[in-house]
Structure formats: structure tokens, C-alpha cells
Design a protein around this motif. Sequence first.
Motif, short mmCIF file in Angstrom:
data_model
loop_
_atom_site.label_atom_id
_atom_site.label_comp_id
_atom_site.label_asym_id
_atom_site.label_seq_id
_atom_site.Cartn_x
_atom_site.Cartn_y
_atom_site.Cartn_z
N VAL A 58 0.84 -1.20 0.00
CA VAL A 58 0.00 0.00 0.00
C VAL A 58 0.87 1.25 0.00
N LEU A 59 1.84 1.27 0.93
CA LEU A 59 2.66 2.47 1.12
C LEU A 59 3.54 2.76 -0.10
N LYS A 60 3.83 1.74 -0.87
CA LYS A 60 4.59 1.95 -2.11
C LYS A 60 3.78 2.80 -3.08
N ARG A 61 2.47 2.64 -3.01
CA ARG A 61 1.58 3.35 -3.93
C ARG A 61 1.02 4.63 -3.30
N VAL A 62 0.76 4.59 -1.98
CA VAL A 62 0.20 5.75 -1.27
C VAL A 62 1.04 5.93 -0.01
N PRO A 63 2.14 6.65 -0.06
CA PRO A 63 3.14 6.66 1.03
C PRO A 63 2.65 7.18 2.37
N ASN A 64 1.69 8.04 2.40
CA ASN A 64 1.35 8.72 3.65
C ASN A 64 -0.05 8.38 4.15
N ARG A 65 -0.36 7.11 4.21
CA ARG A 65 -1.65 6.71 4.78
C ARG A 65 -1.43 6.35 6.25
N PRO A 66 -1.87 7.18 7.18
CA PRO A 66 -1.54 6.97 8.59
C PRO A 66 -2.10 5.68 9.17
N GLU A 67 -3.31 5.26 8.73
CA GLU A 67 -3.88 4.02 9.29
C GLU A 67 -3.07 2.80 8.85
N VAL A 68 -2.48 2.88 7.65
CA VAL A 68 -1.64 1.78 7.18
C VAL A 68 -0.33 1.76 7.98
N LEU A 69 0.25 2.91 8.19
CA LEU A 69 1.47 2.99 9.00
C LEU A 69 1.22 2.50 10.42
N ALA A 70 0.05 2.84 10.97
CA ALA A 70 -0.27 2.40 12.33
C ALA A 70 -0.39 0.89 12.41
N ASN A 71 -1.12 0.30 11.46
CA ASN A 71 -1.28 -1.16 11.50
C ASN A 71 0.01 -1.88 11.16
N ARG A 72 0.80 -1.27 10.29
CA ARG A 72 2.13 -1.83 10.01
C ARG A 72 2.97 -1.86 11.29
N GLY A 73 2.88 -0.79 12.08
CA GLY A 73 3.58 -0.78 13.37
C GLY A 73 3.14 -1.90 14.27
#
Length: 702
Positions: free
Chosen positions: A104-119
Motif C-alpha cells: 500500500v505504502l509503495k503506492r500511497v506513502p502517507n496513509r496513517p492508518e496503514v502505517l499504524a497497522n504496520r507498526g
Amino acid sequence: MSKNANPGTVAASLKRALELHQAGHAAEALDLLHTVVKRYPNAAQAHLILGQLQAASGAAETAVQSYDRALSLQPDYPEAHYSRGNALQELKRHADAVASYDAVLKRVPNRPEVLANRGNALHDLKRYEAALSSYDQALALMPDVAMLHNNRGNTLRDLKRYAEALASLDKALALEPGYADALINRGNVLQDLGRYEEALAAFDNVLARQPEHLAALNNRGNVLRDLRRHDEAADTVAQLLALAPDWDYAIGVMFQSRLYSCDWTHFAQDAERVIRGVRAGKKADIPFSFLAFSESAADQWRCAQTYVADKYPPSIMPLWTGERYRHDRIRVAYLSGDFHNHATAHLMAGLFESHDTARFETTAISFGPDVEDDMRVRLRKAFGQFMDVRHLRDHDVAALMRAMEIDIAVDLKGFTVDSRAGILAHRPSPIQVNYLGYPGTMGASYIDYILADRHVIPEAQHAYYTEKVVVLPDTYQVNDAMRVIAPHTPTRAECGLPPEGFVFCCFNNNYKITPSIFDIWMRLLQQTAGSVLWLLEDNVMATRNLRAEAVRRGIAPQRLIFAPRLTLDAHLARHRLADIFLDTLPYNAHTTASDALWAGLPVLACAGNAFAGRVTTSLLNAVGLPELITYDVDAYEALALKLASTPAMLAGLREKLLQNRATYPLFNTGRFRRHIEAAYLSMWERYQRGEVPASFAVAPVP
């Protein structure tokens, strides 16, 4: 989407399915979606929404298949990658979840919910630094989300960065004052820091709002145990069990708390319940507390296997992978949290000081408190290197050991209080050994050997040890012949003892006293006029309960005398006032038995069935007093009464002990050192030849 599909029809069907689901008609919604994907198999959005509703219904595995179908149709579909990551995280496939979030982040780098769940996924993988970075990126985009600050604080705790963890958790609570998870995590950090009263307040804060909050009840029970308020701990865990009868380890924790406070009201029922759970492979008890009442080496093995698989499984990426080290000296690391004034250090200090430095290079891996007492100063001088690693994570300690190319890692804690078996779970060394602190198997595939003797682990019981058994010639227990006994012997009055009368003594921790042994002791008091029982003073409730149990058996409470904790030299000196040390069963005296023997006090033992109940047998044989070993409780009681009523016999045993201390192996530190070094050498030679670990016996040396 197929060329015959009507986008409007598909969209309308998907909208209708979502409406049905939101209205509580999940089955109808799923039926509709299955019809849509069957009619329009190339509609990627339909597969996505089907997967989302499947996941919401608890079918995460099936949901992943739907997401995979959507991605096969539309590889650059961020929502499908994100939902797939969430489902994989639910399935505990954390590494795969991270890969989906990264897509996801490769395509949309700044999605906070994705970063949170990735954490979250990285945290579950124990990749704490990476998890922290992911949370920080999410917080840069969403700074006012309490959950993110909470998760960040929890990760900082795992990194042992406690001050920063508290700051993050305080931020979460500033944003959401009643946030239960943040309050609990804050309490956990305070408990890690030894700020137990503050930790208790944090858990109580949660329970004031949610009296049936399971995690808060569990953690409250744990911190009450740290505060030695064992009766309150037992009551708190009993509340937890009433709400969640199968909460991991809770029945064992409750029983252990009752044992610490000598509350035997439900002893038989509690013991039976824990043993039944252990035999069923449930998370019923932690191995160390199980030793206090278990009489079965097989049950103890099962308990350890269940616990280590849950808490300390072997790393999927071991640090040592078969390399052969070629060192001038064998590198031995001792791992412990007890390198200060502690029973383990008092036993081992002489060994550490006397190791043959021409053949062995020794390192202390210390993860206990940094207490600069006399013993700590002595031990710093004894080791070639002394490494304080208490602020490092298990993996980091293991990586340090791997970089040092440690040949033999000796775990002196096992599963005792504040142990860190997770260090050796990363396999930092080619040879890993369980010794002294924990009297039983650790049940872990990454522990190669256990140091024992023929008494504590008879050959018939080798099958109940995951480790290979190394049989030392005299006794497995090392002793320091330099232990100082204070020259001043206190008066009986100074110790609260009556001016006359026979003194039965047991300075074991109170949790080792069982009702059946206490019955025998009370009968001995009944049959020995003017006698008293001298016990260790551990906590107020134990003292109160033991005196009440004495009254129930017809013994005046003042005939139980309780000794406060003293410095070791003064404690050894007061042994001179006792007449006989009565051992406990099924968990014997260990250091307390060798303390008594060193002080010249005869110890009466009853051999048990497992390691923890056979230690005194080992010690008495090593000091040449096998006549003080009995093999059933009737013989134990009869011999105790005979010794109490036959002064000449007891005096003869005391004189024999005083003579044997200087001539028998138990307190011969040099002889023991040669035996344990021979054991290390045999382990090392097998490893150098490329052979797998195997049980063996060490030949006696002068």
C-alpha cells in the motif's frame, strides 16, 4: 470486470450488500456478494468487499482468498492490499501482513492508518525499532490519536526505554483520560521500574471504571505479589477466574499466592485443578511455582514445555548456526539476575573466583539490579568480564554474546523470579546449559544440557528432561567454602526463643510448607515437651495463618517462633541455637540446607520424587550423613522424634557433621570446580567434533 457487466448494476449490488451488513443481516449480505462475484467474476471491487465482510464475520482465511482474487485482477489496488494486511494480521501471519502494508505504502506513502497497522504487525514480530518508526510516521500525520501514542509507549517499554514509554502513555491519557489500555500499559511500565504502588494505582483506576476488566485484574494480582500482599493477590486473581476460568496461568498464580500466605483453605482442590490443567497441556501454571506442590518429574516436564512454547519459543533465526569457534580458551558466560547479595551468588562466588583462567575465559551476563553491595564488588573482580545488560532486550543481549563468540552459556536462572530465558531462545552460543537456579527441566530445545547428579536426577528420570543430563560425581550444588559465619552467637532471648526446650527449625521460604508436612511438625511439638518450631518470617499473612493452623492442630501459637531476615553471616550464626533442621517436601531446602550444614546444624530430609525434592538427599550424601535421609514421611517423622528424644544421638550427628565439613566434598570448592570444568570440557569437545549433545557422567577427580 467482464465486458458484459453493467457497472451501475455491480455498484448497486455492492451498496445493497453493505446496507444489509450494516443492518445486521450478515448472511444475506454475503449471499448477495457471492451472487455478484459469480455473475461478475472480474469485478475486483466485489471481491474486495466480499473479503471485507468475510473478515468482519470472523472468516479471515477466506477473506484473504477474496483479496488475492481482487489483486489478481487489479494488482495496484491499495484497498485490497490494506484489507489483506489486516486479515493476515488477524491470522497472526505478521510478516505477510507487513508485506501487504508495504505494498500500500509503495503506492500511497502517507496513509496513517496503514502505517499504524504496520507498526502493530512489526511489534508482533518483535521488530520494535521498526515498529517505533512506523508509529512515529503515523503520528506525524495524525498526532492526536490516543491509540497510536499507547502503542508507541508499549513498544518503547519493550525496548526498555521506560521514561519515553511513560511520556507516550501520558500523552495518550491526556488525549483520552479514561483509556483503559493506556492505563494498564502505564501500570506495566511502573511495575518494570519497581514503582509498585503507582502501578497498583493505575490498575485500580481502570477497575474503578470497569470492575470486570480482565487484564486489569490480572495485572493487579501480579503487582500485589510484588508488594508481598499475597492474600490480596489471591483474592484478585480469584475474581479474574470467576469471570474467565481459563485465563492463562491464573489458577497457578492464585494457588501460588495462597501458598506464599500459607492459606491452605483450598489446598487440595487448587493443587488438583492445576495438575489437571498441566496434564491437559493448558497454560495452568508457570514452572517455578508448580515445583512447590508437584511430585512428578513428568508433570513438571509437561508444564515447562507448555510454558516455554508460549513465552520463550526458539527463534526462527538463531544467531549461532553451526560455526566452530577456535579460541585459545573456552569462553564461558554465566547469565543471571542475581550477581549481588543473593543465595545463588553466595553459593557460586568461590567457583567464579577459582576457575582455571589458563583454560577458561569467564563472563558475567548480569540482568539484575545494579546493586553495588559487597558481593557485587567481589564478583566484579572474579570474572574476566562483567557485563551489565539489564537495559538491553533479549535479542540484543544474545547478539552481544554471539559477537563475543561465547562457547558455553550457563543459565543460572531457568524459570525463577526475573529470569530471561528469551536470551538463550535466540541461540547465541553453540552450547547452552541449565544450572543451579531452576531445579528441573526447562523443556526448551535450545538448552542442551542440565548439570545434575545421580541423586537429584536418577537415570530412570532422564526421559523427563529435554536437556541431556550431565551427572557430576558428588553433588550438583556448588558451595563457597569462604562463607563467613558471624563470630557472635545471639542469645535465645535475642531470637525470641524460650530459655530452654528443643528447637525444631526450618528456614525455608514459607511457600514450601505444605499441610501434610505441617501436620508432622505439629505432632512432633505435641510429643516433645517444651519444644518450639523456628521458622522464617516471610510475610504477615503467612505468620498469621501458620499460627492459626497450629491452633487448629492443638498447638499454642506462641510455640511457633518467626525469624526475621538478617545478613548472611548473622543468619548463619543463629543456626547454632537450633537443634535440628526439618526439611520440606515436595520442594526441599536447597541453599537453606547447605547454609544449615555449613553452620553445623544437622538437616533431616525425606527424599522426594523429582529434582526439587531430592536436593537435600544429594547434599547429605556429599557431606557424609546419609543416615539423615528418609524415604517416606512416616520414617521422617519417626527419626525426627527419635533425634529429639535422644540427645546423645543428635550430639553424635552434630559432631560428625563438624568433622565432615572439612573432609567431604560438599564444601570443597576446588574439587567441585575441577568437576564442572571437566563437564564443560566434555561438552566443548563434543561440539568441536561436530557431535550432538549427549548425556554423560563426569569421572571423580581429587
